[in-house]
Design an enzyme around this catalytic site. Structure first.
Site, PDB file in Angstrom:
ATOM      1  N   CYS A  42      30.536  41.220  47.248  1.00 16.71           N
ATOM      2  CA  CYS A  42      31.278  42.234  46.496  1.00 16.71           C
ATOM      3  C   CYS A  42      30.262  43.113  45.755  1.00 16.71           C
ATOM      4  O   CYS A  42      29.124  42.689  45.519  1.00 16.71           O
ATOM      5  CB  CYS A  42      32.168  41.526  45.482  1.00 16.71           C
ATOM      6  SG  CYS A  42      33.188  42.619  44.501  1.00 16.71           S
ATOM      7  N   THR A  44      30.238  43.626  42.731  1.00 17.81           N
ATOM      8  CA  THR A  44      29.902  42.868  41.522  1.00 17.81           C
ATOM      9  C   THR A  44      28.673  41.990  41.746  1.00 17.81           C
ATOM     10  O   THR A  44      27.800  41.887  40.884  1.00 17.81           O
ATOM     11  CB  THR A  44      31.100  41.968  41.118  1.00 17.81           C
ATOM     12  OG1 THR A  44      32.241  42.797  40.994  1.00 17.81           O
ATOM     13  CG2 THR A  44      30.836  41.229  39.823  1.00 17.81           C
ATOM     14  N   HIS A  47      25.625  44.085  41.570  1.00 17.48           N
ATOM     15  CA  HIS A  47      25.270  44.400  40.176  1.00 17.48           C
ATOM     16  C   HIS A  47      24.481  43.242  39.543  1.00 17.48           C
ATOM     17  O   HIS A  47      23.495  43.456  38.846  1.00 17.48           O
ATOM     18  CB  HIS A  47      26.527  44.636  39.329  1.00 17.48           C
ATOM     19  CG  HIS A  47      27.210  45.940  39.604  1.00 17.48           C
ATOM     20  ND1 HIS A  47      26.601  47.147  39.365  1.00 17.48           N
ATOM     21  CD2 HIS A  47      28.433  46.229  40.090  1.00 17.48           C
ATOM     22  CE1 HIS A  47      27.436  48.121  39.700  1.00 17.48           C
ATOM     23  NE2 HIS A  47      28.550  47.589  40.156  1.00 17.48           N
ATOM     24  N   HIS A  67      32.242  35.404  44.612  1.00 18.18           N
ATOM     25  CA  HIS A  67      33.619  35.038  44.229  1.00 18.18           C
ATOM     26  C   HIS A  67      34.640  35.214  45.342  1.00 18.18           C
ATOM     27  O   HIS A  67      35.751  34.755  45.220  1.00 18.18           O
ATOM     28  CB  HIS A  67      34.056  35.832  42.986  1.00 18.18           C
ATOM     29  CG  HIS A  67      34.021  37.315  43.195  1.00 18.18           C
ATOM     30  ND1 HIS A  67      32.951  38.086  42.831  1.00 18.18           N
ATOM     31  CD2 HIS A  67      34.898  38.153  43.772  1.00 18.18           C
ATOM     32  CE1 HIS A  67      33.193  39.346  43.164  1.00 18.18           C
ATOM     33  NE2 HIS A  67      34.357  39.424  43.741  1.00 18.18           N
ATOM     34  N   GLU A  68      34.258  35.877  46.439  1.00 22.80           N
ATOM     35  CA  GLU A  68      35.223  36.078  47.525  1.00 22.80           C
ATOM     36  C   GLU A  68      35.041  34.931  48.514  1.00 22.80           C
ATOM     37  O   GLU A  68      33.941  34.746  49.038  1.00 22.80           O
ATOM     38  CB  GLU A  68      34.973  37.433  48.194  1.00 22.80           C
ATOM     39  CG  GLU A  68      35.139  38.571  47.207  1.00 22.80           C
ATOM     40  CD  GLU A  68      34.791  39.942  47.768  1.00 22.80           C
ATOM     41  OE1 GLU A  68      34.557  40.063  48.989  1.00 22.80           O
ATOM     42  OE2 GLU A  68      34.774  40.898  46.977  1.00 22.80           O
ATOM     43  N   CYS A  97      43.728  32.946  30.561  1.00 28.77           N
ATOM     44  CA  CYS A  97      43.837  31.900  29.540  1.00 28.77           C
ATOM     45  C   CYS A  97      45.216  31.244  29.561  1.00 28.77           C
ATOM     46  O   CYS A  97      45.366  30.100  29.164  1.00 28.77           O
ATOM     47  CB  CYS A  97      43.534  32.475  28.153  1.00 28.77           C
ATOM     48  SG  CYS A  97      44.870  33.480  27.464  1.00 28.77           S
ATOM     49  N   CYS A 111      44.467  39.477  31.463  1.00 30.72           N
ATOM     50  CA  CYS A 111      44.386  38.552  30.327  1.00 30.72           C
ATOM     51  C   CYS A 111      43.355  39.047  29.309  1.00 30.72           C
ATOM     52  O   CYS A 111      42.289  39.541  29.680  1.00 30.72           O
ATOM     53  CB  CYS A 111      43.969  37.182  30.864  1.00 30.72           C
ATOM     54  SG  CYS A 111      43.429  36.037  29.589  1.00 30.72           S
ATOM     55  N   GLU A 199      34.052  61.032  51.761  1.00 26.40           N
ATOM     56  CA  GLU A 199      32.945  60.064  51.639  1.00 26.40           C
ATOM     57  C   GLU A 199      31.649  60.699  52.143  1.00 26.40           C
ATOM     58  O   GLU A 199      31.603  61.190  53.279  1.00 26.40           O
ATOM     59  CB  GLU A 199      33.303  58.806  52.462  1.00 26.40           C
ATOM     60  CG  GLU A 199      32.139  57.862  52.730  1.00 26.40           C
ATOM     61  CD  GLU A 199      31.506  57.289  51.459  1.00 26.40           C
ATOM     62  OE1 GLU A 199      32.224  56.830  50.571  1.00 26.40           O
ATOM     63  OE2 GLU A 199      30.259  57.333  51.376  1.00 26.40           O
ATOM     64  N   GLY A 267      37.869  52.838  41.108  1.00 25.04           N
ATOM     65  CA  GLY A 267      36.423  52.985  40.895  1.00 25.04           C
ATOM     66  C   GLY A 267      36.169  53.384  39.456  1.00 25.04           C
ATOM     67  O   GLY A 267      36.844  54.275  38.950  1.00 25.04           O
TER      68      GLY A 267
END
Ligand code: ZN
Ligand code: ZN
Length: 346
Positions: A42, A44, A47, A67-68, A97, A111, A199, A267
């Site tokens: 991802c 993320t 990053h 995480h995927e 939570c 959350c 794009e 985005g």
């Protein structure tokens, strides 16, 4: 489960990550241990790998990335009744939570004290991963592990396109990164009449065509406003899915929307953005919608149906499959932009 496993770990602050041997994690009573069969990279993860300002502010090392995921349940906490051993599962990545105002009013995905898998807790770029029971998602066996691991970003795309109520409408997708490309397929299957994709990267424009775009535009070389007018009989698009987070793209996109239309934004720009609120939003009665993550679990149900019934083919948007060991190569591809979803397999 005792033993060792390999994992992609941010061992210390700074650029990169390392493949290291660590203990197979222990689960608590409300958790599930899965054997990872497929993961995908991802933005993320990039990053965190590249260690930008955001990563520096949230990541505590050592931290397992990713995480995927898709995998198989191999151990179940005492309080978990949702899944059984051997089940084919994926994971939602928001860890809510459960008791704040948002969680109690049906908005767990935003959350107030949310944690994220692979950001605040150890992730899935490993042989095994711990998933909270609230986040475990039972996959349909008809879905491939590769598609199953891409359901999480697919959920972002579904949430964004769903917000546009696109059936019978003309749609602009601004930015064809991995989620933008998934959004093209979603807009098509949701019944958008004409899908225009803006794009700058030609590799990604080609994939956008394969995912169902009717027209693709390089906004750095062509006049996006002119192309949209031309494709929509002079009217403009009814809806924009803003996936780029680029301030110029955001402004260009706003101007392509017909009066009374809407724009959903997934985005996010790195800095404050200036827009002409009076002329481009208020006087045109434009609805602006912010999208964060995915609805738990409405979007997962939609993703499951679309993939199980083969209404949506993700094949063009999965451009690379690599062994987990080659994560550096995967990150370099992500950085180059000449890829869409990259699968990593432990
Ligand atoms: Zn993701
Ligand atoms: Zn909460």
């Amino acid at each position: 489960m005792a033993g060792k496993m390999k994992a992609v770990v941010k061992t210390e602050p700074g650029y990169g990550a390392k493949l290291v041997e660590v203990d197979i994690p222990k689960i608590g009573p409300s958790q599930v241990l899965i054997k990872v069969t497929s993961t995908s990279i991802c933005g993320t993860d990039l990053h965190i790998y590249a260690w930008d300002k955001w990563a520096e502010s949230v990541i505590k090392t050592p931290q397992i990335l990713g995480h995927e995921v898709a995998g198989e349940v191999v151990e179940i906490g005492a309080q978990v009744s949702k899944v059984k051993l051997g089940d084919f599962v994926s994971a939602e990545t928001h860890i809510p939570c459960g008791h704040c105002y948002q969680c109690e009013t049906g908005k767990q995905h935003v959350c107030n004290t949310m944690k994220i898998l692979g950001v605040h807790v150890d992730g899935v770029f490993a042989d095994y991963a711990v998933i909270e029971a609230v986040d475990i998602w039972l996959n349909d066996p008809a879905i491939t592990p590769e598609f199953a691991s891409v359901q999480e970003p697919l959920g972002n795309a579904i949430d964004t396109i769903y917000a546009g109520n696109v059936a019978g409408k003309n749609v602009l997708i601004s930015g064809a990164g991995p989620i933008g490309l998934l959004a093209v397929g979603v807009a098509k299957v949701f019944g958008a009449t004409k899908i225009i994709v803006s794009e700058p990267n030609s590799y990604r424009r080609d994939i956008a065509r394969k995912m169902g775009a009717d027209a693709v535009v390089d906004p750095t070389q062509e006049d996006l406003g002119y192309v949209v007018k031309h494709c929509t009989g002079g009217i403009g698009v009814d809806f924009v899915a803003e996936m780029s987070g680029h301030p110029v793209a955001l402004n260009q996109s706003l101007k392509t929307i017909c009066t009374g239309g809407s724009m959903a934004m997934l985005g996010f720009p790195a800095d404050k953005v200036s827009i002409d609120l009076t002329n481009d939003v208020i006087l045109k009665e434009i609805t602006l919608i912010g999208i964060t993550g995915r609805k738990m679990f409405k979007t997962w149900h939609i993703a499951k149906r679309l993939l199980k019934e083969k209404r949506l083919d993700l094949t063009p948007a999965i451009t690379h499959q690599l062994p987990l060991e080659d994560f550096d190569q995967g990150m370099a591809l992500m950085k180059s932009g000449n890829c869409a979803k990259i699968i990593l397999k432990p």
